[in-house]
Design a protein around this motif. Structure first.
Motif, mmCIF file in Angstrom:
data_model
loop_
_atom_site.group_PDB
_atom_site.id
_atom_site.type_symbol
_atom_site.label_atom_id
_atom_site.label_comp_id
_atom_site.label_asym_id
_atom_site.label_seq_id
_atom_site.Cartn_x
_atom_site.Cartn_y
_atom_site.Cartn_z
ATOM 1 N N THR A 46 0.872 -1.184 0.000
ATOM 2 C CA THR A 46 0.000 0.000 0.000
ATOM 3 C C THR A 46 0.900 1.222 0.000
ATOM 4 O O THR A 46 1.802 1.343 0.828
ATOM 5 N N ILE A 47 0.635 2.069 -0.947
ATOM 6 C CA ILE A 47 1.439 3.300 -1.052
ATOM 7 C C ILE A 47 0.533 4.471 -0.704
ATOM 8 O O ILE A 47 -0.483 4.704 -1.361
ATOM 9 N N LEU A 48 0.892 5.160 0.365
ATOM 10 C CA LEU A 48 0.131 6.333 0.771
ATOM 11 C C LEU A 48 0.599 7.545 -0.019
ATOM 12 O O LEU A 48 1.794 7.852 -0.049
ATOM 13 N N VAL A 49 -0.343 8.241 -0.644
ATOM 14 C CA VAL A 49 -0.048 9.443 -1.431
ATOM 15 C C VAL A 49 -0.385 10.663 -0.579
ATOM 16 O O VAL A 49 -1.403 10.695 0.116
ATOM 17 N N ASP A 50 0.496 11.676 -0.646
ATOM 18 C CA ASP A 50 0.330 12.826 0.244
ATOM 19 C C ASP A 50 -0.863 13.707 -0.100
ATOM 20 O O ASP A 50 -1.445 14.325 0.788
ATOM 21 N N ASP A 51 -1.206 13.807 -1.353
ATOM 22 C CA ASP A 51 -2.331 14.701 -1.702
ATOM 23 C C ASP A 51 -3.095 14.122 -2.882
ATOM 24 O O ASP A 51 -2.623 13.221 -3.575
ATOM 25 N N LEU A 52 -4.280 14.633 -3.082
ATOM 26 C CA LEU A 52 -5.155 14.116 -4.134
ATOM 27 C C LEU A 52 -4.576 14.385 -5.517
ATOM 28 O O LEU A 52 -4.709 13.548 -6.428
ATOM 29 N N GLU A 53 -3.933 15.537 -5.687
ATOM 30 C CA GLU A 53 -3.372 15.860 -6.997
ATOM 31 C C GLU A 53 -2.321 14.832 -7.397
ATOM 32 O O GLU A 53 -2.237 14.405 -8.553
ATOM 33 N N GLY A 54 -1.503 14.413 -6.387
ATOM 34 C CA GLY A 54 -0.502 13.384 -6.683
ATOM 35 C C GLY A 54 -1.158 12.077 -7.056
ATOM 36 O O GLY A 54 -0.683 11.352 -7.956
#
Length: 372
Positions: free
Chosen positions: A305-313
């Motif tokens: 699972t890769i957590l992305v910092d923001d929705l745009e990313g």
């Protein structure tokens, strides 16, 4: 998690446009105050011309003749009055009475009248010659509406014929002869509180021949006058103006007070989390074509699972991998599923944030049991 709470958007909007709203509220209060002053302190005044007195001035002629020769129709010494035709064989003279009067209830005038007998030769509209003989002159002072100004004169018929014969002997019979009794009146004084200074001319035409003399239609004066005053009347403001102006003041002052109170209490200031949620909401609107709403799956089917910092990313990942962004409204998370990997963006207000970050391999039921 259908979106950012409405209150956050409203507060953010007020925070962004605070200065504009404050200025608008001040302007509304100022306009309302100016309008209220105009309506209540400086009321509109209506001016109207009112007639306070009026009167009329009139002139008239009366004429008569005494029968000097007996006839079957008229008796000797009988006076006939205001007839259109008088007979030369029966009468020697024409008695004329001229009258000036007015109807003004206040004021009086001085009237001077000169009466003359006017002869003139005319041809078409051209006057070939003219001369006049004075008949009478009268002056009346302090004439009020209760009295009248009267001038009497007598025209001797034989003298009229003599004058006509003399003119024809001296000038010939070119054109025709007109005869008029002319009364010129000068009126000076005060009528109905107004100063007057006028000259009126009234005429009584007559025609003669060896058998008759006729009185034609007279030309007299019938003048009207009036005195007016200007009155001022206050125009009461309408209900809409009276209450509308006050309401505008209250709205403006209330708006200024409300905005300052909201700023002073920190109500419209956004916290860091609220600003982040607002930014996420804006990004969701911007990238809505890449986002599909769905349900977050169990992560045990994926290697990592890769957590992305923001929705745009996360949207960038979706574009690069040609995948859709799946948004779980209930959990407040968005994911991109790519083979053995799951890319996850967790909203700050997500109720499952701890589970997703620290216990991603558990289901929600397992997580609830663990917590218990």
């Amino acid at each position: 998690m259908s979106g950012v709470d409405r209150s956050i958007r409203v507060r953010a909007f007020l925070d962004q446009w605070f200065a504009v709203f404050l200025l608008a509220a001040i302007l509304v209060a100022a306009v309302g105050g100016w309008w209220s002053v105009q309506v209540h302190a400086t009321p509109e005044v209506e001016r109207e011309e009112v007639t306070v007195s009026q009167w009329s001035e009139t002139t008239s002629f009366e004429h008569s003749s005494v029968i000097v020769n007996e006839s079957l129709v008229f008796n000797e010494s009988e006076r006939v009055e205001n007839r259109p035709v008088y007979y030369v064989r029966l009468s020697d003279e024409l008695d004329v009475t001229y009258v000036y009067e007015h109807t003004a209830e206040e004021g009086s005038v001085n009237v001077t009248t000169d009466m003359r007998l006017l002869y003139r030769g005319v041809e078409g509209e051209d006057v070939l010659w003219q001369f006049s003989e004075p008949l009478a002159s009268e002056r009346t002072t302090g004439l009020t509406a209760d009295g009248n100004h009267t001038v009497t004169a007598t025209v001797v018929i034989e003298d009229v014929f003599e004058n006509i014969n003399t003119v024809e002997q001296q000038l010939g019979t070119a054109g025709s002869i007109e005869i008029q009794i002319v009364s010129s009146s000068t009126v000076e004084g005060t009528l109905g509180g107004e100063s007057v200074s006028s000259t009126y001319e009234s005429t009584m035409p007559i025609t003669v021949n060896p058998q008759t003399f006729r009185v034609l239609e007279t030309s007299t004066i019938d003048e009207s006058g009036q005195r007016t005053d200007t009155i001022e009347r206050r125009v009461e403001p309408s209900t809409a103006e009276a209450f509308g102006s006050l309401l505008l003041v209250l709205v403006g002052i209330g708006g200024v007070g409300g905005l300052l109170a909201a700023r002073g209490s920190g109500y419209i200031d956004l916290s860091a989390d609220e600003r982040e949620l607002l930014e996420i909401h804006q990004q969701e609107q911007e990238f809505s074509e890449w986002i599909t709403r769905g349900t977050f799956p169990s992560e045990r089917d994926y290697e990592a699972t890769i957590l992305v910092d923001d929705l745009e990313g996360l949207v960038d990942v979706a574009i690069d991998t040609n995948k859709r962004v799946i948004k779980d409204e209930q959990l407040g998370v968005s994911t991109v599923l790519d083979g053995d990997y799951i890319y996850v963006f967790v909203r700050p207000d997500s109720p499952a944030e701890d589970w997703l970050v620290n216990y991603a391999d558990m289901t929600m039921d397992e997580f609830d049991q663990f917590q218990a």
